[in-house]
Scaffold this motif. Structure first.
Motif, mmCIF file in Angstrom:
data_model
loop_
_atom_site.group_PDB
_atom_site.id
_atom_site.type_symbol
_atom_site.label_atom_id
_atom_site.label_comp_id
_atom_site.label_asym_id
_atom_site.label_seq_id
_atom_site.Cartn_x
_atom_site.Cartn_y
_atom_site.Cartn_z
ATOM 1 N N GLU A 26 -17.801 -31.609 9.646
ATOM 2 C CA GLU A 26 -16.964 -30.855 10.582
ATOM 3 C C GLU A 26 -17.484 -29.435 10.770
ATOM 4 N N HIS B 125 -16.632 -30.061 17.711
ATOM 5 C CA HIS B 125 -15.456 -30.435 16.935
ATOM 6 C C HIS B 125 -14.230 -30.678 17.824
ATOM 7 N N SER C 215 -19.165 -39.629 12.793
ATOM 8 C CA SER C 215 -19.462 -38.987 11.514
ATOM 9 C C SER C 215 -20.796 -39.478 10.957
ATOM 10 N N THR D 130 -12.191 -34.369 17.983
ATOM 11 C CA THR D 130 -10.815 -34.577 17.484
ATOM 12 C C THR D 130 -9.905 -35.175 18.548
ATOM 13 N N TYR E 170 -13.485 -38.532 14.166
ATOM 14 C CA TYR E 170 -14.853 -38.683 13.667
ATOM 15 C C TYR E 170 -15.194 -40.129 13.330
ATOM 16 N N LYS F 212 -18.505 -27.927 14.369
ATOM 17 C CA LYS F 212 -17.928 -26.683 14.896
ATOM 18 C C LYS F 212 -19.012 -25.730 15.355
#
Length: 519
Positions: free
Chosen positions: A384, A393, A367, A397, A403, A388
């Motif tokens: 996020e 993303h 992140s 996950t 993240y 994506k």
């Protein structure tokens, strides 16, 4: 007597504490100043310096300076005061004998000065050789997989030993010089005792001094000689520290890049119109080899322009000039009609998103890596969203901590790192987006997804971006508005994919070669 001794111990302890605090503050500020100075240098400066050398200056060289305040100056000050007091008392006891002792101490000081200068010179060489050895070790460890695959362990050991041999040679000469210095001191020290006894004995027989004064004289002359020796020893150590830190002070005195000290203008709104006007460039290290020659190119706001060509044709150099990592040798680059060197570079870089061929991620969580460099307030939802768009993303996950997973070299593949870098660029919501071989480490599916990113960038009318794509995979850029074909530092062709194919020039030849390679 005990009270005086206790007071002396307390004073020495207080002085040592004060010097220790001063030493800590000095080294901290020195490292801060040096690090700040290095961060603000031109990129060309780092082209000529090695990472191992710079980290050695920040580490061992700065620590070497701590001896100056923490130990050397402390002891020099103490022994100078003690020696001065002893000399004054010797002159009061017998000025002729005191002058003889002063002559010997002056000889000792002269030899000490020569020895100190030699120590300064050898210390500088030792730090340079140690930095070179560190550079070899750092390079070997960072490329350990390559070393292991090619079986070059002995070769790397030989490279490392080369600098260790040079280091040992200088250290040997340094030890020999110390031995000569020690021998000289002992000779002069015993000469002082002999002179004091012989001359003092004659003075006693002549009735000029008493035996008690001669005894005091011998004791204080010994104190003076030892104070001189300690001063000499610490001065040589001081010169050693000065020699070792000479390069540090040179680096600290470097002026920052003009980009950081000149006040450029910030436009009210960046449109993204880019112009290369007769731009030529060659690197300082290779002044006779032109990289770009008379480039004239206009990129309109919201246009997607692809730059292609053989390796070494100058594609990435154009991007480096646009990012103002280097300055053009001739010509100029305009952004919305304003010369690039007149703009506030910090403001401009906030408006540019950049993804390099080999994206480097910091050792922090994913992140934070995506948010890196963003000046506005970023929420996790924004992170996020960018991930994506970059098709990162899903795999993020699946990581152990999502993240919040700490980035490690072995944790992510090259393609995954590249998608995180793309997410980082998208999150900045840039007016100008630069993708320099951003699909080189991606598989076919990921490359298809990145094409989707480019399509979404083009179709998003609310935030039209000027996009520059550099690619070897020509399938990536077929939908670009214009394709610029570079050859030998010059623009060879320009047009859309279909137009260039009909021209049957360099682009068509490259396309056919890639098609044949796939077949």
């Amino acid at each position: 007597m005990c009270y005086r001794r206790n007071m002396q111990v307390k004073i020495y302890g207080l002085r040592g504490c004060c010097f220790g605090i001063a030493n800590m503050i000095l080294v901290k500020r020195m490292r801060e100043t040096l690090y700040s100075s290095l961060l603000l240098q031109e990129i060309s400066f780092f082209d000529g310096e090695t990472v191992g050398d710079l980290t050695s200056r920040l580490g061992s060289d700065c620590q070497q300076v701590s001896r100056v305040i923490g130990n050397d100056l402390n002891l020099i000050m103490r022994n100078v005061l003690q020696g001065t007091g002893a000399l004054i008392y010797l002159l009061i006891l017998s000025w002729p004998l005191g002058l003889c002792t002063l002559v010997i101490c002056s000889s000792l000081a002269a030899i000490m000065t020569v020895y100190g200068m030699y120590q300064k010179k050898t210390a500088k060489l030792i730090q340079e050789y140690a930095a070179s050895a560190n550079e070899v070790a750092q390079e070997t460890f960072s490329l350990m997989r390559t070393v292991r695959v090619y079986g070059t362990e002995k070769q790397e050991l030989k490279r490392y030993n080369h600098w260790l041999d040079k280091l040992a040679e200088v250290s040997l000469r340094q030890s020999a010089a110390y031995g000569v210095w020690n021998l000289t001191f002992n000779t002069l020290y015993h000469a002082t005792q002999i002179i004091a006894v012989l001359v003092g004995g004659m003075y006693i027989l002549a009735g000029h001094i008493t035996a008690e004064k001669l005894t005091k004289f011998i004791l204080y002359s010994e104190w003076l000689i030892y104070s001189t020796w300690w001063v000499g020893d610490n001065v040589s150590s001081l010169m050693q520290s000065v020699g070792a830190s000479e390069k540090v002070f040179q680096l600290m005195d470097l002026l920052p890049s003009d980009q950081f000290i000149s006040e450029g203008m910030a436009l009210q709104k960046l449109q993204g119109h880019i112009e290369f006007v007769n731009v030529s460039f060659q690197y300082l290290s290779r002044e006779m080899v032109p990289v770009l020659q008379h480039i004239n190119l206009s990129i309109h706001p919201g246009e997607v322009v692809a730059i292609v060509g053989l390796s070494g044709s100058g594609k990435s150099t154009m991007v480096n000039l646009l990012l103002r990592l280097y300055e053009p040798t001739n010509g100029q680059i305009l952004i919305d009609g304003v010369p690039l060197n007149e703009l506030d570079i910090k403001w401009l870089r906030v408006k540019i998103g950049y993804v390099g061929q080999e994206p480097k991620l910091f050792r922090m969580d994913i992140s934070s890596n995506i948010k890196y460099g963003c000046t506005r307030n970023i929420k996790q939802e924004d992170v996020e969203w960018a991930a994506k768009l970059a098709y990162a993303h899903d795999f993020i996950t699946l990581l152990p901590n999502g993240y919040n997973t700490l980035v490690d070299d072995d944790l992510l593949s090259g393609g995954q790192k590249q998608r995180i870098a793309i997410a980082r660029a998208i999150l900045r919501d840039p007016t100008i987006l630069i993708l320099d071989e951003a699909t080189s480490a991606l598989d076919a599916e990921s490359e298809h997804n990145v094409k989707g990113v480019l399509r979404s960038v083009r179709s998003d009318l609310s935030s039209r971006r000027t996009v520059i794509v550099i690619a070897h995979r020509l399938s990536t850029i077929q939908a670009a508005d214009r394709i610029v074909v570079m050859d030998g530092g010059q623009i060879a062709e320009m047009g859309s994919h279909n137009e260039l194919l009909h021209k049957n020039g360099l682009y068509a030849r490259l396309t056919r070669r890639q098609t044949d390679a796939v077949v």
